[in-house]
Design a protein around this motif. Structure first.
Motif, PDB file in Angstrom:
ATOM      1  N   TRP A  65       4.330   5.756  -5.427  1.00 50.98           N
ATOM      2  CA  TRP A  65       4.560   6.148  -6.730  1.00 50.98           C
ATOM      3  C   TRP A  65       3.458   7.031  -7.194  1.00 50.98           C
ATOM      4  CZ3 TRP A  65       4.541   0.272  -6.834  1.00 50.98           C
ATOM      5  CH2 TRP A  65       5.735  -0.499  -6.618  1.00 50.98           C
ATOM      6  N   THR A  66       2.374   7.030  -6.628  1.00 55.73           N
ATOM      7  CA  THR A  66       1.206   7.859  -7.288  1.00 55.73           C
ATOM      8  C   THR A  66       1.064   9.325  -6.655  1.00 55.73           C
ATOM      9  OG1 THR A  66      -0.127   6.888  -5.576  1.00 55.73           O
ATOM     10  CG2 THR A  66      -0.230   6.055  -7.729  1.00 55.73           C
ATOM     11  N   ASN A  67       1.807   9.650  -5.617  1.00 57.47           N
ATOM     12  CA  ASN A  67       1.919  10.924  -5.105  1.00 57.47           C
ATOM     13  C   ASN A  67       3.423  11.074  -4.450  1.00 57.47           C
ATOM     14  OD1 ASN A  67       1.730  13.457  -4.207  1.00 57.47           O
ATOM     15  ND2 ASN A  67      -0.249  13.232  -3.206  1.00 57.47           N
TER      16      ASN A  67
ATOM     17  N   CYS B 231       0.820  -1.174   0.006  1.00 59.97           N
ATOM     18  CA  CYS B 231      -0.053  -0.091   0.063  1.00 59.97           C
ATOM     19  C   CYS B 231       1.074   1.172   0.057  1.00 59.97           C
ATOM     20  CB  CYS B 231      -0.921  -0.043   1.371  1.00 59.97           C
ATOM     21  SG  CYS B 231      -1.884  -1.337   1.209  1.00 59.97           S
TER      22      CYS B 231
ATOM     23  N   GLU C  82       4.118   1.701  -0.954  1.00 52.43           N
ATOM     24  CA  GLU C  82       4.706   1.870  -2.338  1.00 52.43           C
ATOM     25  C   GLU C  82       3.862   2.500  -3.295  1.00 52.43           C
ATOM     26  OE1 GLU C  82       7.231  -1.762  -3.335  1.00 52.43           O
ATOM     27  OE2 GLU C  82       6.279  -2.630  -1.617  1.00 52.43           O
ATOM     28  N   ALA C  83       2.605   2.070  -3.292  1.00 49.92           N
ATOM     29  CA  ALA C  83       1.894   2.586  -4.511  1.00 49.92           C
ATOM     30  C   ALA C  83       1.464   4.095  -3.908  1.00 49.92           C
ATOM     31  CB  ALA C  83       0.418   1.959  -4.446  1.00 49.92           C
ATOM     32  N   ILE C  84       1.246   4.219  -2.629  1.00 51.35           N
ATOM     33  CA  ILE C  84       0.955   5.806  -2.458  1.00 51.35           C
ATOM     34  C   ILE C  84       2.148   6.620  -2.868  1.00 51.35           C
ATOM     35  CG2 ILE C  84       0.895   7.156  -0.322  1.00 51.35           C
ATOM     36  CD1 ILE C  84      -0.785   5.093   1.036  1.00 51.35           C
TER      37      ILE C  84
END
Lengths: 289, 571
Positions: free
Chosen positions: A82-84, A76, A78-80
């Motif tokens: 990458w996306t912000n 979770c 990591e994706a946060i």
């Protein structure tokens, strides 16, 4: 708010429910102190939590919080990131069960990806929330409800694992050393790349072996020696030092490209800022005619 | 009789069957024809038996046919396995040096022997070009315009060297010329050029990928798994041109959690897998449900259970998708019936996921997502992007006491995104109060369950009803869902004595449709690709209707229109 940002700015109406004297309290203080010292405001930080005593902390800290399932705070986080990538900090929090048991694979992959996330693992060498079972970091011979005749497995070595898989910031803290832990957290957040801080966090209710007193007899700070955290081989040796002397502090740090640096599509705006207007499919359709 | 092309090429995996088949289909497409392609391949890279089948016609084609007119046998196995699929008057193309064809007298099949390997050897000193030689010969039989084939070769091999393109054109030409214009061997259809609107040829994977791009998907994450892998390839290929981040994660559990994490920050994110991967994702699927984080997930079914038949199709996961994960929460399950519906369903999935803050499963299968078919060019015209209720900073500034999970009459609570002051909250996998704090309080738990469930009221009004096709006055009714629509509509083209009810949105279930439309259960048949008649179970559970007849298949193969026509006779 910025002018009077203080440790209370990071509190919620929910009071911690940890056992009195639990190491979690100290980590909670150190984390908030670090954020305040860095002048990061609660809305500029995202936390992800797993499941366990430590992750009940999701209720006690203010910020954007994703309180995920057991073992899953890292993917979770990591994706946060990458996306912000413009968030001031992305901090994943888990226990030794989350991090080195059920979520171990995520941990190894996060190390090699060098995502700009701070991973704060609350390592009490026991499963506390389920009332005391042996954990992946419990020492050999450890007796608990699930190993009444003694644990016959070797423990995971989180630091050695991080080092061998490309983590670029590898450190160990101790809940009995709040100031020291605060400064590690500050450096971990500042570090561009994946930062592991494995924190010894004695469970005063169920772990009667690895107590505050047990750790105090053994721990010493690398910063107080002439150790330099720039040599991976030395860091490796230090990570294996788990006998009557146990080092705390920064074992290893290396500057290298983070995941974000490698993606040209993130050079300007964060993914979350990309416009969804006027999307033209022509280019993608070309090869299907 | 309308002109139809039913052509099949077979050979070992590694022969280039897939590319050759696609080139045949594209050549038909560029003559203005409609095409449907069906491929079969085993779960290995070299040596297994591959086939590529193209059904083309001047009007819409919906599926492959059982009977073919031309069979290209690049190896003996193709003859053994497929010779009997040839219809009377059909043609088998083969290389007599490599393949033996013994035609029994009662088999009215024409044989066209061409020294395929020899021609290839003359061009590239190996038999590497054999499939292109056979392609040229096939298209000569159908009297195709060779220039169109050249344009296809140039486009398909665009990334290859000029030498390879030249060799392929030469191979195609020599194959083409091997069939003399005055040859006695003939096929019924002539691939003549017709005027028609520009079309594309895409698989369901590509249609869903294009839909995702059109919807503004900016984060795609997956772990390779047949048949959903090609969607990962599609998204990765478009990563830079469409400004998205594509991630191949360590496993499916990471995949779904990454998709959830990305969605939490406000990015439109998507993941895809097959049944096995979705099984791994199940626990976290419920996280999206309880924390009300939008999630778009494509589940491309293959034949289970476990590894099952990994490269074959099936519809065995309907009830699994509808009931996925422990506990109870609302989700949408949409099973598009063709590539056009797949494109639209993908766009809608993003809108619905954000509007209702819930997980959406696009339930497909190998048959839909790996079968290339022609369709009108997808356009973003008329596509609306509905991001649902996201509070921007100026709105948050006016809110003193932000409650992320505020109780509302619609059940939808406006959300805030990381970075916005005053919107801090906990998206919690524990059940929680209006702020997101964990609670075990009875009243709050009950109200929160009711709030999440309440979203169904508006949602059900918004979802499209099942569609009715065919002879609306007919008493015989065929009921199907997802990709089975394709062969059913193809059967309908030949026999218009029944009507078809196709269910695309299966969860929430369109109960009202079944009360508005009289369906005689004695004259109805459910056709679906599973062993336990899952749609039949679902209809009975949701409406009380017990449809009497079924046509089921669970051998990994799709339905063929021929067997559907036979089955309808039983009604």
């Amino acid at each position: 708010m910025p002018e009077n940002l203080n440790i209370k700015s990071y509190e919620t109406p929910v009071k911690p429910s940890w056992c009195p004297g639990c190491g979690n309290h100290a980590i909670w203080v150190a984390l908030r102190q670090a954020l305040v010292k860095m002048k990061i405001k609660p809305w500029e930080v995202a936390f992800t939590f797993g499941i366990g005593c430590n992750s009940n902390g999701a209720n006690f800290i203010k910020g954007y919080i994703l309180h995920a399932l057991h073992g899953r705070p890292l993917p979770c986080a990591e994706a946060i990131r990458w996306t912000n990538h413009k968030l001031k900090a992305v901090i994943a929090i888990g226990g030794d069960g989350d991090s080195f048991g059920i979520g171990l694979s995520h941990f190894i992959h996060a190390c090699r990806r060098n995502v700009d996330v701070l991973y704060l693992t609350h390592d009490n060498q026991i499963y506390g929330l389920t009332t005391g079972q042996t954990s992946p970091t419990s020492v050999k011979g450890f007796k608990s409800k699930s190993t009444p005749f003694g644990n016959i497995e070797e423990p995971i070595n989180p630091l050695a694992l991080a080092l061998s898989n490309g983590a670029s910031f590898v450190a160990r803290g101790f809940a009995g050393e709040t100031e020291h832990l605060t400064s590690l957290i500050i450096n971990g957040i500042k570090h561009r790349g994946f930062a592991l801080i494995d924190v010894f966090q004695p469970c005063i209710t169920f772990n009667h072996l690895n107590t505050f007193a047990w750790f105090r007899e053994r721990v010493y700070k690398l910063e107080e020696t002439n150790y330099q955290p720039t040599n991976k081989k030395l860091a490796w040796q230090k990570s294996l030092e788990l006998g009557h002397k146990i080092p705390l502090g920064l074992f290893y740090q290396e500057r290298k490209a983070t995941y974000f640096d490698e993606l040209p599509q993130l050079k300007k705006e964060a993914l979350v800022e990309k416009s969804l207007k006027n999307i033209n499919l022509n280019k993608a359709l070309e090869e299907y005619q | 009789m309308k002109e139809n092309i039913n052509w099949k090429i077979g050979g070992q995996a590694g022969y280039g069957i897939m590319v050759t088949g696609l080139m045949f289909a594209k050549t038909c497409l560029r003559h203005g024809w409609e095409v449907f392609c069906y491929t079969e391949y085993p779960s290995l890279i070299r040596g297994g038996h591959n086939t590529y089948q193209v059904h083309a016609a001047k009007d819409k084609v919906n599926s492959q046919k059982k009977k073919i007119e031309v069979l290209v046998a690049l190896d003996q196995n193709t003859v053994t396995k497929h010779l009997l699929e040839l219809s009377a008057g059909g043609v088998i193309i083969f290389d007599p040096e490599k393949v033996k064809v013994n035609l029994k007298k009662n088999l009215k099949v024409q044989s066209l022997a061409i020294p395929i390997a020899k021609i290839s050897k003359e061009i590239c000193d190996s038999d590497l070009m054999k499939d292109t030689v056979a392609l040229g010969a096939s298209l000569a039989l159908y009297k195709a315009d060779f220039k169109i084939l050249v344009s296809v070769i140039k486009d398909v091999f665009k990334s290859k060297s000029a030498e390879i393109i030249k060799q392929n054109i030469e191979a195609a030409k020599k194959g083409y010329d091997a069939v003399k214009p005055n040859s006695k061997i003939k096929v019924l259809a002539k691939l003549s050029k017709i005027k028609s609107a520009s079309k594309i040829i895409v698989t369901g994977n590509e249609a869903i990928g294009l839909g995702a791009l059109a919807a503004g998907c900016k984060f795609y994450v997956a772990y390779p798994m047949t048949p959903a892998t090609a969607l990962l390839h599609f998204m990765a290929k478009n990563e830079r041109a469409y400004d998205l981040v594509v991630k191949q994660a360590e496993d499916e559990i990471a995949v779904i959690n990454m998709a959830i994490g990305a969605s939490f920050t406000g990015v439109r994110s998507m993941c895809a897998t097959s049944g096995g991967g979705f099984a791994l994702m199940n626990e976290s699927f419920g996280f999206s449900g309880i924390a009300e984080i939008p999630l778009v997930l494509m589940e491309g079914q293959r034949t289970g259970p476990a590894t099952g038949l990994p490269t074959w199709t099936g519809q065995g996961d309907l009830l699994f998708a509808i009931n996925a994960s422990h506990g109870e929460f609302l989700r949408i399950v949409v099973a598009p019936g063709d590539v056009q519906e797949a494109f639209t369903a993908a766009v809608s999935a993003f809108n619905l996921a954000e509007k209702y803050q819930l997980p959406v499963i696009i339930l497909t299968d190998k048959y839909l997502i790996e079968s290339p078919q022609s369709t009108k060019i997808f356009s973003t015209k008329g596509i609306k992007i509905d991001r649902g209720q996201i509070l921007i900073q100026s709105q948050l500034n006016k809110i003193k006491d932000f409650k992320r999970y505020k109780f509302t009459s619609s059940g939808i609570s406006p959300r805030s995104l990381p970075g916005a002051k005053g919107g801090e909250h906990q998206a919690n996998s524990d059940d929680h109060d209006e702020y997101g704090f964990s609670t075990e309080d009875i009243k709050t738990r009950n109200r929160m369950m009711a709030k999440r469930a309440k979203k169904i009221q508006n949602l059900i009004k918004e979802l499209p009803d099942p569609k009715i096709y065919g002879n609306k006055k007919a008493s015989r009714t065929v009921i199907c869902w997802g990709s089975t629509k394709m062969p059913v509509l193809e059967a309908l083209k030949q026999n218009n004595n029944f009507k078809v009810v196709h269910l695309q949105y299966l969860c929430p279930f369109p109960v009202k449709f079944f009360t508005k439309n009289i369906i005689n259960p004695q004259k109805s048949m459910i056709i679906e690709g599973n062993h336990t008649a899952q749609l039949k179970q679902l209809i009975r559970q949701q409406t009380g209707l017990n449809i009497s007849k079924t046509l089921l298949k669970y051998d990994g193969r799709p339905f063929y229109p021929e067997e559907i026509i036979e089955a309808v006779k039983r009604l």
